[in-house]
Design an enzyme around this catalytic site. Structure first.
Site, PDB file in Angstrom:
ATOM      1  N   HIS A  84      -7.510   2.343  -1.094  1.00 39.72           N
ATOM      2  CA  HIS A  84      -6.243   2.199  -1.820  1.00 39.72           C
ATOM      3  C   HIS A  84      -5.226   3.150  -1.201  1.00 39.72           C
ATOM      4  CE1 HIS A  84      -3.444   1.427  -5.088  1.00 39.72           C
ATOM      5  NE2 HIS A  84      -3.146   2.720  -4.992  1.00 39.72           N
ATOM      6  N   ASP A 163      -3.075  -0.762 -18.493  1.00 42.17           N
ATOM      7  CA  ASP A 163      -2.268  -0.178 -17.420  1.00 42.17           C
ATOM      8  C   ASP A 163      -1.049  -1.040 -17.134  1.00 42.17           C
ATOM      9  OD1 ASP A 163      -1.710   1.642 -15.153  1.00 42.17           O
ATOM     10  OD2 ASP A 163      -1.980  -0.209 -14.027  1.00 42.17           O
ATOM     11  N   ARG A 170       6.443   2.788 -18.236  1.00 38.50           N
ATOM     12  CA  ARG A 170       6.765   3.978 -17.422  1.00 38.50           C
ATOM     13  C   ARG A 170       7.923   3.688 -16.478  1.00 38.50           C
ATOM     14  NH1 ARG A 170       1.585   4.849 -14.386  1.00 38.50           N
ATOM     15  NH2 ARG A 170       2.725   6.483 -13.336  1.00 38.50           N
ATOM     16  N   SER A 185      -3.689   5.499 -13.613  1.00 35.61           N
ATOM     17  CA  SER A 185      -3.269   4.109 -13.418  1.00 35.61           C
ATOM     18  C   SER A 185      -3.993   3.503 -12.207  1.00 35.61           C
ATOM     19  CB  SER A 185      -1.746   4.087 -13.215  1.00 35.61           C
ATOM     20  OG  SER A 185      -1.316   2.879 -12.674  1.00 35.61           O
TER      21      SER A 185
HETATM   22  N1  URA Z   1       0.491   2.693  -8.311  1.00 37.45           N
HETATM   23  C1  URA Z   1      -0.126   2.405  -9.478  1.00 37.45           C
HETATM   24  O1  URA Z   1      -0.922   1.476  -9.539  1.00 37.45           O
HETATM   25  N2  URA Z   1       0.162   3.157 -10.545  1.00 37.45           N
HETATM   26  C2  URA Z   1       1.024   4.191 -10.514  1.00 37.45           C
HETATM   27  O2  URA Z   1       1.210   4.838 -11.518  1.00 37.45           O
HETATM   28  C3  URA Z   1       1.661   4.477  -9.305  1.00 37.45           C
HETATM   29  C4  URA Z   1       1.363   3.711  -8.202  1.00 37.45           C
END
Ligand code: URA
Length: 428
Positions: A84, A163, A170, A185
């Site tokens: 990731h 999320d 957010r 997240s």
């Molecule tokens: N990528 C995500 O999946 N979540 C975040 O909070 C920031 C970047």
């Protein structure tokens, strides 16, 4: 157990520690609509301002995982590995990396996202390939993995729905830039995805979420701890995002560059980072007899996996990629060494050219973006091409040029302040 939202908010507002039941309740009640947006906004802001400790972050992550399904790859006969990236400008590494790691012996189930703002999304890039489909059912994902060894597709709506709701909130309440919230997240989705091992590419610099090495290190340590505690073998690399990665920024332009890497060529930084991350993923997956990634790029086996993976998702790997209708060349104003090329400015320019979106519903242009003809440290000659802007409409050039105002410098020698490509490795 039920709580009162105001009671939970005031604990964090007053710098207290949220208990496990309080966190479980807050995340679950918000996902079900029992806690209102304005109450969760207040809690998120209190978390952003006052932080969370390791136990609270782990609880928050687990609560988000429990809000949806958890995928299971145990039917597969080889270990799974994933990567990731926290996102950057020109970061197309997933495209050559997923097939490369599959060619070397691991299965790669990768759920990716779309871009927002100046950072591009892997799915947007792959969608520039005619016919390619991002949305797959769980059975289709398994089918692509079995056929090709790797799959890159959209995360379904069942994965960490808490999320999705929290991230959208957010985004509009100024609470994205919190290390506990970013870490939980990202890791809730990665843990729910069910990978056995995970390599995190935490970008540092102007084009990244984390602008300095100290905050990138803190984010990396937090995510590595979350992964490890959840039983996922996790390591992180902090890598440079003070300049763009590679020479192409924009969806189809980046796919073309990724294909060059798979064909054994491509820019040095993209090749170096792809190979380094592949080695980390194979090690984290514990594959003792893994093939050498450099070999798999040279002998065409990674390219074979790419072609199978694209075809299995409806794409035509031989189809010409879309091209923008208009282009504009920017030339060097002087001769010397390119000392600086700011990642954020190039990302913004590509975005304004049409490669990115402002709202998640917006379409992106496949052909738009920026091609770089020189990178920091390269010699440039006055009047020689420095970069080319690509757009579907020439009216977009003016705002892109504004973004690039002051974005590069030409001097006598390379800037010693440039970050090394791989800054640091973080383990549990
Ligand atoms: N990528 C995500 O999946 N979540 C975040 O909070 C920031 C970047």
């Amino acid at each position: 157990m039920g709580f009162d939202a105001i009671e939970v908010i005031t604990v964090k507002r007053d710098r207290g520690e949220l208990s496990t039941p309080q966190i479980d309740w807050a995340v679950d009640a918000y996902t079900r609509g029992e806690v209102a947006d304005e109450q969760m906004s207040a809690l998120l802001m209190a978390i952003l301002l006052n932080g969370m400790n390791r136990r609270e972050i782990a609880d928050w992550t687990q609560a988000m995982i429990r809000s949806g399904e958890r995928m299971d790859w145990s039917v597969l006969d080889r270990p799974t590995a994933d990567k990731h990236s926290t996102g950057g400008v020109g970061d197309k590494i997933t495209l050559p990396l997923a097939p490369l790691v599959a060619a070397c012996g691991a299965y790669v189930p990768q759920l990716s996202g779309r871009g927002l703002g100046h950072t591009g999304g892997t799915l947007d890039k792959l969608e520039s390939i005619p016919g390619w489909r991002a949305s797959l059912s769980n059975d289709e994902m398994l089918g692509v993995i079995r056929t090709a060894g790797a799959v890159v597709c959209a995360a379904g709506s069942g994965l960490a729905p808490a999320d999705k709701k929290l991230y959208a909130l957010r985004d509009v309440t100024g609470t994205v830039e919190s290390i506990p919230l970013i870490a939980s997240s990202i890791m809730s989705k990665k843990i729910a995805e069910g990978t056995g091992s995970l390599v995190l590419d935490v970008k540092v610099g102007s084009g990244a979420f984390m602008k300095d090495v100290d905050s990138a290190r803190e984010l990396a340590r937090t995510m590595v701890a979350l992964g490890t505690d959840a039983g996922v073998r996790t390591v992180a690399l902090l890598t440079a995002m003070d300049r763009p990665l590679g020479n192409a920024v924009g969806n189809a332009l980046e796919v073309a560059e990724a294909v060059e890497v798979l064909a054994g060529g491509g820019p040095d930084d993209v090749v170096e980072l792809t190979v380094r991350l592949a080695r980390e993923m194979l090690e984290a997956a514990g594959i003792a007899d893994a093939r050498d990634p450099e070999e798999a790029l040279k002998d065409g086996s990674a390219m074979d996996v790419w072609r199978r993976m694209i075809t299995a998702q409806g794409g035509d790997p031989d189809a010409p990629l879309p091209k923008a209708a208009e282009f504009l060349e920017i030339t060097a104003p002087a001769s010397g060494v390119l000392t600086r090329l700011d990642a954020l400015s190039v990302g913004l320019a590509a975005w304004r050219l049409g490669a990115g979106r402002a709202r998640k519903e917006d379409p992106v242009s496949a052909g738009a973006g920026v091609t770089l003809h020189a990178k920091p440290g390269d010699l440039v000659g006055e009047g020689r091409p420095l970069m080319t802007l690509h757009a579907d409409e020439s009216t977009r050039f003016e705002r892109a040029l504004d973004a690039l105002d002051g974005a590069y410098e030409i001097g006598a020698s390379a800037d010693p302040g440039l970050l090394p490509l791989v800054v640091e490795r973080v383990t549990a």
